[in-house]
Design an enzyme around this catalytic site. Structure first.
Site, PDB file in Angstrom:
ATOM      1  N   LYS A 284       0.840  -1.201   0.000  1.00  0.00           N
ATOM      2  CA  LYS A 284       0.000   0.000   0.000  1.00  0.00           C
ATOM      3  C   LYS A 284       0.872   1.248   0.000  1.00  0.00           C
ATOM      4  CE  LYS A 284      -4.042  -1.683   2.540  1.00  0.00           C
ATOM      5  NZ  LYS A 284      -4.993  -1.497   1.431  1.00  0.00           N
ATOM      6  N   ASP A 354      -2.925  -7.545  -1.721  1.00  0.00           N
ATOM      7  CA  ASP A 354      -3.655  -6.600  -0.878  1.00  0.00           C
ATOM      8  C   ASP A 354      -5.146  -6.956  -0.783  1.00  0.00           C
ATOM      9  OD1 ASP A 354      -4.012  -4.491   0.792  1.00  0.00           O
ATOM     10  OD2 ASP A 354      -3.920  -2.936  -0.761  1.00  0.00           O
ATOM     11  N   ARG A 358     -10.506 -11.312   1.830  1.00  0.00           N
ATOM     12  CA  ARG A 358     -11.351 -12.367   1.249  1.00  0.00           C
ATOM     13  C   ARG A 358     -10.684 -13.728   1.313  1.00  0.00           C
ATOM     14  NH1 ARG A 358     -11.553  -9.071  -4.306  1.00  0.00           N
ATOM     15  NH2 ARG A 358     -11.220  -7.386  -2.801  1.00  0.00           N
TER      16      ARG A 358
HETATM   17  N1  BES Z   1      -8.283  -3.477   4.218  1.00  0.00           N
HETATM   18  C1  BES Z   1      -8.357  -3.099   2.864  1.00  0.00           C
HETATM   19  C2  BES Z   1      -9.619  -2.287   2.545  1.00  0.00           C
HETATM   20  C3  BES Z   1      -9.678  -0.898   3.089  1.00  0.00           C
HETATM   21  C4  BES Z   1      -9.081   0.145   2.395  1.00  0.00           C
HETATM   22  C5  BES Z   1     -10.383  -0.617   4.214  1.00  0.00           C
HETATM   23  C6  BES Z   1      -9.177   1.430   2.871  1.00  0.00           C
HETATM   24  C7  BES Z   1     -10.495   0.662   4.676  1.00  0.00           C
HETATM   25  C8  BES Z   1      -9.880   1.693   4.005  1.00  0.00           C
HETATM   26  C9  BES Z   1      -8.368  -4.329   1.966  1.00  0.00           C
HETATM   27  O1  BES Z   1      -7.632  -5.405   2.427  1.00  0.00           O
HETATM   28  C10 BES Z   1      -7.784  -3.902   0.662  1.00  0.00           C
HETATM   29  O2  BES Z   1      -6.626  -3.600   0.649  1.00  0.00           O
HETATM   30  N2  BES Z   1      -8.578  -3.890  -0.381  1.00  0.00           N
HETATM   31  C11 BES Z   1      -8.132  -3.492  -1.651  1.00  0.00           C
HETATM   32  C12 BES Z   1      -8.688  -4.455  -2.664  1.00  0.00           C
HETATM   33  C13 BES Z   1      -8.093  -4.316  -4.030  1.00  0.00           C
HETATM   34  C14 BES Z   1      -6.630  -4.756  -4.009  1.00  0.00           C
HETATM   35  C15 BES Z   1      -8.871  -5.157  -4.986  1.00  0.00           C
HETATM   36  C16 BES Z   1      -8.647  -2.076  -1.907  1.00  0.00           C
HETATM   37  O3  BES Z   1      -9.750  -1.755  -1.487  1.00  0.00           O
HETATM   38  O4  BES Z   1      -7.898  -1.289  -2.479  1.00  0.00           O
HETATM   39 ZN    ZN Z   2      -7.345  -5.534   4.428  1.00  0.00          ZN
HETATM   40 MN    MN Z   3      -5.598  -5.278   1.807  1.00  0.00          MN
END
Ligand code: BES
Ligand code: ZN
Ligand code: MN
Length: 514
Positions: A284, A354, A358
């Protein structure tokens, strides 16, 4: 969390000598605002001056000696809080939310004058037969009184205020006590979830989740099972193992079970317990990454709900499963392109490390279904940033394969002020997850990002009625509310409790969207 003592009294209003005596005041069209008899002339004075009208969340602190009609009181301060106009056609969910909000405003006022106790005078006009409005005010006071310790060595004056310690409620009847008791159990559980989430990732690891679960089972009738890394591996929970691969800290799966005699319904709760989400190899960006300590809010909500379930003892079986690990990168971490095998044999191509939530939920859902044969499942997860784009910070995103379950969640959301909004789950979304090399891939591209995450989970629940709640937008930075402080909101706990208390009456049927 600061634990508050609740007391009830029927003593005369003017005998209270404490710090803060609370009166609720309702607006009443053009005529004089409605209030308790004892405060009516004060309200008239204020209304004539135009200083206080009883609008929702309007508040004013008075010192009895300074008010003409105040001489009859023996408390240090009077607090009048407006509750707005109580129109006849106003829906119960709006009214309940108003009451919670008023409760939060009371807590904020108590903080201003550093009161550690107060007397809440329940007015006649707030008495519904179920006492749910009075209970909602107390719920709001408790939730608004929440404070997390900090790690500063030098405390400011504000740090030093320890919050309310005692709330005295002027009202009578077993029904009132019971409803307020229930509200307290829910509010305390929500604050337990806030406590867990507030701990940073170096102080809240998978081990802390399991310690909490074990301790809860020691002090209640709940059964607790903790799966360690070797068991997780042996059981074939490839998603949890893959996400944990880059970490120096072992994963855990925490299972808590409430099993009443002669139960007829089993509810399975599953919560995402990522104690820190760096994104893994698909790292991230640095800005804001610290918020990813909150990526365990789904797990926290589910475990905290069990704390309340242990006290409430509903007549349904409730099982909570929290798969928990952090998501780190490193030379042993799972890599984009890797193929993993889940508990039920389904294979996933990991396109983006990331999209880890899931992967761990998949194992927990498949395991929970096989082992506990639930009548319905609700999972909570801070799953996608996309849900914030879609719904902002005001509603939790819901996806479901069952209209009855979705309808019930919707109602519970409205009644608890933790509103949800259902998103579709058509087969076209599942199409986006087709992989060349495995049964499914773990991302479906940017379009409909929250829904494809839901569609991925759907692969692991089969036809069991299931609702997925994406709380990424609501678990922290939630809508500004007087009873929700900055930081984690504790969302989901009161919603789940409301749902659990009514779910034995639901008939889910054999319906599937796919
Ligand atoms: N934990 C994150 C989602 C998240 C992002 C929660 C910002 C709260 C604030 C999750 O694990 C994630 O990283 N999701 C990705 C998915 C993508 C890689 C398809 C996302 O939302 O960018
Ligand atoms: Zn996450
Ligand atoms: Mn994530």
């Amino acid at each position: 969390m600061n634990k508050v003592k609740l007391r009830f009294t029927q003593k005369p209003i003017n005998s209270y000598k404490g710090a803060l005596q609370i009166f609720l005041v309702a607006q009443s069209g053009k005529s004089l605002p409605k209030s308790d008899q004892s405060i009516r002339s004060v309200v008239r004075e204020l209304a004539a001056l135009g200083d206080f009208k009883g609008q929702k969340d309007e508040s004013i602190i008075l010192y009895p000696d300074n008010v003409k009609a105040g001489k009859q009181f023996s408390c240090k301060r009077l607090l009048l809080v407006g509750i707005g106009e109580l129109k006849k056609n106003i829906s119960s969910d709006k009214l309940l939310e108003t009451c919670r909000s008023v409760g939060g405003t009371i807590s904020q006022s108590a903080k201003k004058v550093k009161a550690d106790e107060l007397l809440l005078v329940l007015p006649e006009f707030l008495s519904d037969p179920q006492h749910s409005l009075a209970a909602a005010v107390v719920e709001g006071i408790l939730l608004g009184n929440y404070k997390f310790k900090n790690y500063k060595q030098k405390k400011t004056a504000e740090d030093e205020y320890a919050g309310l310690k005692t709330i005295t409620i002027r009202g009578k009847g077993g029904g009132l006590r019971r409803m307020i008791g229930l509200a307290r159990i829910g509010a305390e559980a929500a604050m337990t979830a806030r406590d867990m989430a507030n701990e940073p990732a170096n102080r809240w690891t998978p081990e802390h989740f399991s310690k909490f679960g074990r301790e809860l089972s020691r002090t209640s009738d709940l059964r607790c099972t903790v799966l360690g890394k070797s068991q997780i591996k042996k059981l074939g929970m490839g998603g949890i193992i893959a996400v944990n691969q880059g970490s120096a800290i072992d994963p855990r799966v925490i299972i808590l079970e409430h099993r009443p005699k002669n139960f007829r319904t089993t509810v399975l709760l599953v919560g995402k317990g990522i104690t820190f989400d760096s994104g893994g190899v698909s790292l991230k960006p640095a800005a804001g990454m610290e918020d990813m300590k909150y990526d365990m809010c789904g797990g926290a909500a589910v475990i905290a709900t069990m704390q309340a379930v242990a006290e409430n003892k509903p007549r349904v079986r409730v099982v909570a499963i929290v798969p928990t690990t952090d998501n780190m990168s490193g030379s042993s971490a799972v890599k984009p392109g890797d193929v993993i095998t889940h508990y039920n044999g389904v294979t996933s191509e990991v396109i983006n490390t990331d999209a880890e939530g899931r992967l761990i939920l998949a194992d927990a859902l498949a395991y929970g279904i096989k082992k506990y044969k639930p009548d319905c499942i609700v999972d909570l997860a801070t799953l996608t940033g996309a849900v914030i784009i879609g719904l902002g910070h005001h509603r939790t995103g819901m996806m479901s394969n069952n209209d009855v379950l979705a309808g019930a969640m919707n109602e519970s959301g409205d009644q608890t002020g933790e509103k949800v909004w259902r998103l579709p789950l058509d087969p076209e979304y599942t199409e986006q997850l087709k992989s060349e090399v495995a049964d499914v891939k773990n991302i479906g591209g940017r379009p409909g990002g929250s829904i494809t995450a839901g569609a991925y989970l759907q692969k692991f629940v089969g036809s069991t009625p299931w609702a997925h709640l994406d709380i990424a937008g609501t678990a922290w930075d939630y809508t500004k509310k007087s009873y929700v402080p900055k930081g984690p909101s504790g969302i989901g706990v009161r919603l789940l409790l409301h749902f659990i208390n009514r779910c034995s009456t639901l008939k889910f049927g054999e319906q599937k969207t796919e």
